[in-house]
Design a protein around this motif. Sequence first.
Motif, PDB file in Angstrom:
ATOM      1  N   PHE A 126       0.867  -1.182   0.000  1.00 44.61           N
ATOM      2  CA  PHE A 126       0.000   0.000   0.000  1.00 44.61           C
ATOM      3  C   PHE A 126       0.905   1.234   0.000  1.00 44.61           C
ATOM      4  CE2 PHE A 126      -1.973  -3.589   2.015  1.00 44.61           C
ATOM      5  CZ  PHE A 126      -3.264  -3.613   1.506  1.00 44.61           C
ATOM      6  N   THR A 127       0.853   2.001  -1.091  1.00 45.98           N
ATOM      7  CA  THR A 127       1.855   3.054  -1.300  1.00 45.98           C
ATOM      8  C   THR A 127       1.236   4.406  -1.646  1.00 45.98           C
ATOM      9  OG1 THR A 127       3.393   1.346  -2.100  1.00 45.98           O
ATOM     10  CG2 THR A 127       3.975   3.629  -2.542  1.00 45.98           C
ATOM     11  N   PRO A 128       0.974   5.247  -0.656  1.00 47.54           N
ATOM     12  CA  PRO A 128       0.666   6.650  -0.942  1.00 47.54           C
ATOM     13  C   PRO A 128       1.894   7.336  -1.558  1.00 47.54           C
ATOM     14  CG  PRO A 128      -0.022   6.050   1.283  1.00 47.54           C
ATOM     15  CD  PRO A 128       0.850   4.926   0.771  1.00 47.54           C
ATOM     16  N   VAL A 129       1.672   8.490  -2.173  1.00 52.89           N
ATOM     17  CA  VAL A 129       2.755   9.203  -2.850  1.00 52.89           C
ATOM     18  C   VAL A 129       2.719  10.672  -2.455  1.00 52.89           C
ATOM     19  CG1 VAL A 129       3.731   9.868  -5.088  1.00 52.89           C
ATOM     20  CG2 VAL A 129       2.679   7.612  -4.809  1.00 52.89           C
ATOM     21  N   LEU A 130       3.892  11.196  -2.120  1.00 47.91           N
ATOM     22  CA  LEU A 130       4.038  12.602  -1.765  1.00 47.91           C
ATOM     23  C   LEU A 130       4.762  13.309  -2.901  1.00 47.91           C
ATOM     24  CD1 LEU A 130       3.340  14.308   0.779  1.00 47.91           C
ATOM     25  CD2 LEU A 130       5.659  13.829   1.601  1.00 47.91           C
ATOM     26  N   VAL A 131       4.203  14.412  -3.382  1.00 47.05           N
ATOM     27  CA  VAL A 131       4.808  15.161  -4.483  1.00 47.05           C
ATOM     28  C   VAL A 131       5.067  16.590  -4.023  1.00 47.05           C
ATOM     29  CG1 VAL A 131       4.552  15.988  -6.856  1.00 47.05           C
ATOM     30  CG2 VAL A 131       3.625  13.745  -6.200  1.00 47.05           C
ATOM     31  N   ASN A 132       6.326  16.971  -4.036  1.00 44.07           N
ATOM     32  CA  ASN A 132       6.720  18.340  -3.723  1.00 44.07           C
ATOM     33  C   ASN A 132       6.915  19.077  -5.036  1.00 44.07           C
ATOM     34  OD1 ASN A 132       7.904  20.728  -2.907  1.00 44.07           O
ATOM     35  ND2 ASN A 132       9.288  19.776  -1.431  1.00 44.07           N
ATOM     36  N   THR A 133       6.014  20.015  -5.326  1.00 45.38           N
ATOM     37  CA  THR A 133       6.087  20.744  -6.592  1.00 45.38           C
ATOM     38  C   THR A 133       6.987  21.966  -6.503  1.00 45.38           C
ATOM     39  OG1 THR A 133       4.223  22.227  -6.148  1.00 45.38           O
ATOM     40  CG2 THR A 133       3.704  20.043  -7.062  1.00 45.38           C
ATOM     41  N   GLY A 134       7.437  22.271  -5.299  1.00 46.04           N
ATOM     42  CA  GLY A 134       8.173  23.512  -5.080  1.00 46.04           C
ATOM     43  C   GLY A 134       7.279  24.593  -4.532  1.00 46.04           C
ATOM     44  N   GLY A 135       5.980  24.458  -4.765  1.00 49.01           N
ATOM     45  CA  GLY A 135       5.010  25.403  -4.212  1.00 49.01           C
ATOM     46  C   GLY A 135       3.998  24.726  -3.316  1.00 49.01           C
ATOM     47  N   ASP A 136       3.718  23.462  -3.601  1.00 48.50           N
ATOM     48  CA  ASP A 136       2.774  22.672  -2.808  1.00 48.50           C
ATOM     49  C   ASP A 136       3.395  21.330  -2.449  1.00 48.50           C
ATOM     50  OD1 ASP A 136      -0.033  23.904  -2.511  1.00 48.50           O
ATOM     51  OD2 ASP A 136       0.434  24.292  -4.631  1.00 48.50           O
ATOM     52  N   LEU A 137       2.919  20.795  -1.333  1.00 53.08           N
ATOM     53  CA  LEU A 137       3.256  19.434  -0.937  1.00 53.08           C
ATOM     54  C   LEU A 137       1.969  18.636  -1.062  1.00 53.08           C
ATOM     55  CD1 LEU A 137       5.648  17.740   0.059  1.00 53.08           C
ATOM     56  CD2 LEU A 137       4.898  18.194   2.402  1.00 53.08           C
ATOM     57  N   VAL A 138       1.893  17.797  -2.087  1.00 53.45           N
ATOM     58  CA  VAL A 138       0.658  17.118  -2.469  1.00 53.45           C
ATOM     59  C   VAL A 138       0.767  15.643  -2.091  1.00 53.45           C
ATOM     60  CG1 VAL A 138      -0.956  16.632  -4.344  1.00 53.45           C
ATOM     61  CG2 VAL A 138       0.450  18.718  -4.417  1.00 53.45           C
ATOM     62  N   LEU A 139      -0.176  15.170  -1.289  1.00 53.12           N
ATOM     63  CA  LEU A 139      -0.209  13.768  -0.878  1.00 53.12           C
ATOM     64  C   LEU A 139      -1.329  13.054  -1.620  1.00 53.12           C
ATOM     65  CD1 LEU A 139       0.678  11.438   1.038  1.00 53.12           C
ATOM     66  CD2 LEU A 139      -1.058  12.293   2.647  1.00 53.12           C
ATOM     67  N   PHE A 140      -0.988  11.941  -2.264  1.00 55.55           N
ATOM     68  CA  PHE A 140      -1.987  11.115  -2.940  1.00 55.55           C
ATOM     69  C   PHE A 140      -2.301   9.909  -2.063  1.00 55.55           C
ATOM     70  CE2 PHE A 140      -0.216  13.623  -6.297  1.00 55.55           C
ATOM     71  CZ  PHE A 140      -1.258  13.823  -7.194  1.00 55.55           C
ATOM     72  N   ASP A 141      -3.503   9.910  -1.511  1.00 52.55           N
ATOM     73  CA  ASP A 141      -4.042   8.838  -0.671  1.00 52.55           C
ATOM     74  C   ASP A 141      -3.341   8.788   0.691  1.00 52.55           C
ATOM     75  OD1 ASP A 141      -6.018   8.053  -2.524  1.00 52.55           O
ATOM     76  OD2 ASP A 141      -4.516   6.922  -3.653  1.00 52.55           O
ATOM     77  N   THR A 142      -4.029   8.164   1.666  1.00 56.33           N
ATOM     78  CA  THR A 142      -3.579   8.298   3.055  1.00 56.33           C
ATOM     79  C   THR A 142      -3.429   6.984   3.799  1.00 56.33           C
ATOM     80  OG1 THR A 142      -5.839   8.529   3.969  1.00 56.33           O
ATOM     81  CG2 THR A 142      -4.771  10.542   3.150  1.00 56.33           C
ATOM     82  N   GLY A 143      -3.506   5.853   3.096  1.00 51.40           N
ATOM     83  CA  GLY A 143      -3.301   4.579   3.765  1.00 51.40           C
ATOM     84  C   GLY A 143      -4.410   4.218   4.731  1.00 51.40           C
ATOM     85  N   PHE A 144      -4.066   3.350   5.684  1.00 48.48           N
ATOM     86  CA  PHE A 144      -5.053   2.796   6.604  1.00 48.48           C
ATOM     87  C   PHE A 144      -5.308   3.663   7.831  1.00 48.48           C
ATOM     88  CE2 PHE A 144      -4.048  -0.990   4.202  1.00 48.48           C
ATOM     89  CZ  PHE A 144      -5.232  -1.716   4.207  1.00 48.48           C
ATOM     90  N   GLY A 145      -4.319   4.423   8.262  1.00 46.02           N
ATOM     91  CA  GLY A 145      -4.487   5.262   9.434  1.00 46.02           C
ATOM     92  C   GLY A 145      -4.276   4.522  10.740  1.00 46.02           C
ATOM     93  N   ALA A 146      -4.468   5.262  11.826  1.00 43.07           N
ATOM     94  CA  ALA A 146      -4.272   4.714  13.168  1.00 43.07           C
ATOM     95  C   ALA A 146      -5.253   3.577  13.433  1.00 43.07           C
ATOM     96  CB  ALA A 146      -4.459   5.817  14.206  1.00 43.07           C
ATOM     97  N   GLY A 147      -4.797   2.601  14.198  1.00 39.60           N
ATOM     98  CA  GLY A 147      -5.651   1.470  14.533  1.00 39.60           C
ATOM     99  C   GLY A 147      -5.671   0.381  13.487  1.00 39.60           C
ATOM    100  N   ALA A 148      -4.827   0.502  12.474  1.00 38.97           N
ATOM    101  CA  ALA A 148      -4.768  -0.508  11.415  1.00 38.97           C
ATOM    102  C   ALA A 148      -4.121  -1.782  11.948  1.00 38.97           C
ATOM    103  CB  ALA A 148      -3.967   0.029  10.234  1.00 38.97           C
ATOM    104  N   PRO A 149      -4.354  -2.912  11.294  1.00 42.17           N
ATOM    105  CA  PRO A 149      -3.668  -4.148  11.689  1.00 42.17           C
ATOM    106  C   PRO A 149      -2.153  -3.982  11.649  1.00 42.17           C
ATOM    107  CG  PRO A 149      -5.441  -4.607  10.139  1.00 42.17           C
ATOM    108  CD  PRO A 149      -5.298  -3.113  10.187  1.00 42.17           C
TER     109      PRO A 149
END
Length: 320
Positions: free
Chosen positions: A95-118
């Motif tokens: 499971f692989t979210p992706v972080l993209v730093n454009t130089g002006g924005d820090l853009v996160l694609f998807d957030t995974g399972f979160g706290a309390g995940a297996p």
Amino acid sequence: MVGALSSITLASGGLMASAPSASAQSAADAPEMLGPRKPGIYRFTLGSFEVTPLLDGQRPGDGPHPIFGANQSQEAVGELLRANFLPETRFVNSFTPVLVNTGGDLVLFDTGFGAGAPEGLGQLADRIAEAGYSADQVTVVVLTHLHGDHIGGLMGPNGPTFANARYVTGAREYDFWTKTAPGTQAAESAKAVEAKVVPLAEKMTFLEDGGSVVSGITAEAAFGHTPGHMVYQLESGGRRLMLTADTANHYVVSLQRPDWEVRFDADKAAAAATRKAVFGQIAADRIPFIGYHMPFPAVGYVEPMGEGFRYVPATYQLDL
């Protein structure tokens, strides 16, 4: 001379006898077994962008059949796996979210399972820190679609995880989960959307096909896995990359046999058509892609092969 050597040997016999052998060493002196370990972040540049896949976790389990190749026999799927040096009855899902730093924005694609995940999942917060950022620095969160393993990290115990971000998802996707899904067999999943996504709606932009997230990042309709599933084209400095999300979820079965059904695809025929169209475009344009469930770091290429595509993991292409 022989006698001299013999004398030396005899004279040093006590010393030789007292030297400990390897097998006699105390177990406490032996190196500790540390267990398997894989990297959790990977960074490369795309023009002026920095792209960082982040491993939210991995889940070993039974399969791939009948999750993948749901309309095929175990024997048919097993034959394909054997041909690709993979076990027939066990697999690992990444499971692989992706972080993209454009130089002006820090853009996160998807957030995974979160706290309390297996155990082994829900590691996104640690990965962001390991990558050198904090959740507060994320300015845009893009949700490719609204399945639980993509929206689970939106909320923490004290509210939104990404407090300074705005949010982006597909208009059709949001409408399905908030208006249609509650009255269908997807009702249970819709409860997670109600809890984690709907509270952020006032800060959310709803995109159509061709909509822009920020300059250089464009949404493309890729319906089938879910009713409003989107992929995202990144372009910077004349270089391109496609984030394919869940268009294909197994690097062998889904790509080499794109027509084979996947249990989690809402519209299986549409999902198959989308797989062929999206990866046909990637293959024709010879551009890299990141797939949410590809083996980490989830970056690779495809080339046409038979009725589908062959996955080619990226090596040093993106380091140059």
